[in-house]
Design an enzyme around this catalytic site. Structure first.
Site, PDB file in Angstrom:
ATOM      1  N   ILE A   1       9.007   9.655 -10.269  1.00  0.00           N
ATOM      2  CA  ILE A   1       7.996   9.165 -11.353  1.00  0.00           C
ATOM      3  C   ILE A   1       7.000  10.220 -12.063  1.00  0.00           C
ATOM      4  O   ILE A   1       6.918  10.206 -13.240  1.00  0.00           O
ATOM      5  CB  ILE A   1       7.115   7.945 -10.479  1.00  0.00           C
ATOM      6  CG1 ILE A   1       7.849   7.133  -9.985  1.00  0.00           C
ATOM      7  CG2 ILE A   1       6.139   7.460 -11.799  1.00  0.00           C
ATOM      8  CD1 ILE A   1       7.113   6.148  -9.113  1.00  0.00           C
TER       9      ILE A   1
ATOM     10  N   ALA B   1      -1.203   4.937  -7.609  1.00  0.00           N
ATOM     11  CA  ALA B   1      -0.541   5.259  -6.140  1.00  0.00           C
ATOM     12  C   ALA B   1      -0.872   4.026  -5.416  1.00  0.00           C
ATOM     13  O   ALA B   1      -0.274   2.987  -5.382  1.00  0.00           O
ATOM     14  CB  ALA B   1      -1.186   6.416  -5.676  1.00  0.00           C
ATOM     15  N   ARG B   2      -1.902   4.221  -4.515  1.00  0.00           N
ATOM     16  CA  ARG B   2      -2.500   3.044  -3.612  1.00  0.00           C
ATOM     17  C   ARG B   2      -3.873   3.381  -3.610  1.00  0.00           C
ATOM     18  O   ARG B   2      -4.475   4.469  -4.004  1.00  0.00           O
ATOM     19  CB  ARG B   2      -2.111   3.413  -2.218  1.00  0.00           C
ATOM     20  CG  ARG B   2      -0.563   2.868  -2.144  1.00  0.00           C
ATOM     21  CD  ARG B   2      -0.525   1.336  -2.202  1.00  0.00           C
ATOM     22  NE  ARG B   2       0.652   0.865  -1.844  1.00  0.00           N
ATOM     23  CZ  ARG B   2       1.777   0.623  -2.694  1.00  0.00           C
ATOM     24  NH1 ARG B   2       1.748   0.915  -3.783  1.00  0.00           N
ATOM     25  NH2 ARG B   2       3.013   0.384  -1.975  1.00  0.00           N
TER      26      ARG B   2
ATOM     27  N   ASP C   1      -4.859   0.705 -11.414  1.00  0.00           N
ATOM     28  CA  ASP C   1      -3.961  -0.264 -10.992  1.00  0.00           C
ATOM     29  C   ASP C   1      -3.935  -0.804  -9.598  1.00  0.00           C
ATOM     30  O   ASP C   1      -3.437  -1.781  -9.355  1.00  0.00           O
ATOM     31  CB  ASP C   1      -2.372   0.119 -11.497  1.00  0.00           C
ATOM     32  CG  ASP C   1      -1.345  -0.931 -11.475  1.00  0.00           C
ATOM     33  OD1 ASP C   1      -1.648  -2.028 -11.976  1.00  0.00           O
ATOM     34  OD2 ASP C   1      -0.405  -0.988 -10.926  1.00  0.00           O
TER      35      ASP C   1
ATOM     36  N   GLU D   1      -7.033  -5.781  -2.571  1.00  0.00           N
ATOM     37  CA  GLU D   1      -6.542  -6.400  -3.618  1.00  0.00           C
ATOM     38  C   GLU D   1      -6.389  -8.064  -3.210  1.00  0.00           C
ATOM     39  O   GLU D   1      -5.836  -8.128  -2.083  1.00  0.00           O
ATOM     40  CB  GLU D   1      -5.259  -5.819  -3.905  1.00  0.00           C
ATOM     41  CG  GLU D   1      -5.506  -4.418  -4.381  1.00  0.00           C
ATOM     42  CD  GLU D   1      -4.012  -3.861  -4.632  1.00  0.00           C
ATOM     43  OE1 GLU D   1      -3.065  -4.320  -4.847  1.00  0.00           O
ATOM     44  OE2 GLU D   1      -4.137  -2.308  -5.159  1.00  0.00           O
TER      45      GLU D   1
ATOM     46  N   HIS E   1      -2.049  -4.301 -10.317  1.00  0.00           N
ATOM     47  CA  HIS E   1      -1.028  -3.674  -9.551  1.00  0.00           C
ATOM     48  C   HIS E   1       0.158  -4.076 -10.253  1.00  0.00           C
ATOM     49  O   HIS E   1       1.271  -4.758  -9.599  1.00  0.00           O
ATOM     50  CB  HIS E   1      -0.984  -4.253  -8.114  1.00  0.00           C
ATOM     51  CG  HIS E   1      -0.346  -3.138  -7.067  1.00  0.00           C
ATOM     52  ND1 HIS E   1      -0.843  -3.290  -5.677  1.00  0.00           N
ATOM     53  CD2 HIS E   1       0.565  -2.541  -7.373  1.00  0.00           C
ATOM     54  CE1 HIS E   1      -0.195  -2.314  -5.408  1.00  0.00           C
ATOM     55  NE2 HIS E   1       1.106  -1.897  -6.090  1.00  0.00           N
TER      56      HIS E   1
END
Length: 317
Positions: free
Chosen positions: A149, A229-230, A254, A259, A278
């Site tokens: 990516i 990413a996270r 994101d 979450e 996300h």
């Protein structure tokens, strides 16, 4: 070969378009939940999951030899149990490359061209031809996680005449980057030089809390951070403070530590933050792309040939 897919993702096309030679050698069952799957789990040689699975399901699947996850991240899966039972795990690495690289560029343009303010002015019917906008031209982009990516982001950024610095564990040069750095010296260099910083790391034991308060202090006050990413790869509390205090110009996020992002989070009200739920990896072509990975691996598994995207259960990616 008994394949049991347990996911709310629509796998109709994966089921219907499976190559004939694989159809003849397999039974494919798709269920939206484990409760629907019922006794089929007992006979599963292969399980397809969207990236999460209840450990109890593994106990119900004594014949399980391989799991294909439809996500790239495997941080929500019981990797230790996979290792103990010698269950092969493959992921969907590579399926996000196109949409996530496009999404990254869209966020940079959204920020530099002041798109949020322009939209706000439009909603309020305000004509302001003096609004300030910038350019990506000549800016430096730092990509933390120089994998597939990251390389796609770098290629697209070069089309805007940006300078691109990549960070990976080895420091091995990558074709699309102007330079590639690593280690304790490389990361501070990337952070201090970059106008835009993109996080594309997997969530593993080694990357949780990767970007600390001290790292944030190394960034330019004019820098813009993008985390795709996270949520746990960055100190979210320190990030909030940096954004509130003007030590960092802005951020596009994101992913988050929790979450959905709680309504009490101060991130919601910060004007220098772009929040998305996300969705960076979402695409109308997702099932099509992940199916090609699965078909390749299924054929390889049946024939005893080389599979792709095999996860290192110790490293977590």
């Amino acid at each position: 070969m008994n394949i049991v897919a347990i996911t709310g993702m629509d796998l109709t096309s994966m089921q219907e378009q499976m190559p004939k030679d694989l159809q003849e050698r397999c039974e494919f069952h798709w269920f939206k939940s484990s409760s629907e799957a019922g006794e089929q789990i007992v006979n599963a040689d292969v399980i397809i999951s969207a990236g999460r699975i209840n450990p109890d399901i593994l106990n119900q699947a004594p014949k399980l030899k391989w799991m294909q996850t439809l996500s790239a991240g495997v941080d929500k899966l019981p990797l230790q149990e996979f290792a103990e039972r010698n269950i092969l795990l493959t992921n969907a690495r590579g399926v996000h490359t196109i949409q996530m690289s496009e999404f990254t560029l869209s966020l940079m343009l959204q920020w530099i061209r002041n798109a949020n303010l322009l939209h706000e002015l439009q909603q309020n019917k305000v004509w302001d031809s003096q609004i300030k906008v910038g350019e990506l031209y000549g800016k430096t982009l730092g990509i933390i996680g120089a994998g597939a990516i990251g390389e796609a982001v770098a290629r697209k950024a070069k089309a805007f005449d940006m300078t691109v610095i990549g960070y990976n564990r080895s420091g091995t040069p990558q074709p699309a980057f102007d330079s590639t750095v690593s280690g304790e010296e490389g990361l501070p260099y990337l952070l201090s030089q970059s106008d835009f910083i993109v996080l594309l790391l997997p969530s593993t034991a080694k990357t949780r809390g990767f970007l600390t308060k001290e790292h944030l202090s190394l960034m330019k006050p004019s820098a813009f951070l993008i985390n795709l990413a996270r949520g746990d790869v960055i100190d979210e509390e320190a990030l909030v403070h940096a954004l509130q205090e003007g030590k960092l110009a802005g951020a596009a996020l994101d992913v988050f530590e929790q979450e959905p992002l709680p309504s009490t989070s101060p991130l919601w009200s910060l004007k220098n933050v772009i929040i998305t739920p996300h969705i960076a990896g979402a695409s109308a072509h997702y099932t099509e792309r992940v199916s090609s990975i699965f078909y390749h691996n299924l054929r390889a598994f049946l024939d005893g040939s080389e599979m792709i995207n095999v996860v290192n259960l110790t490293e977590g990616y």
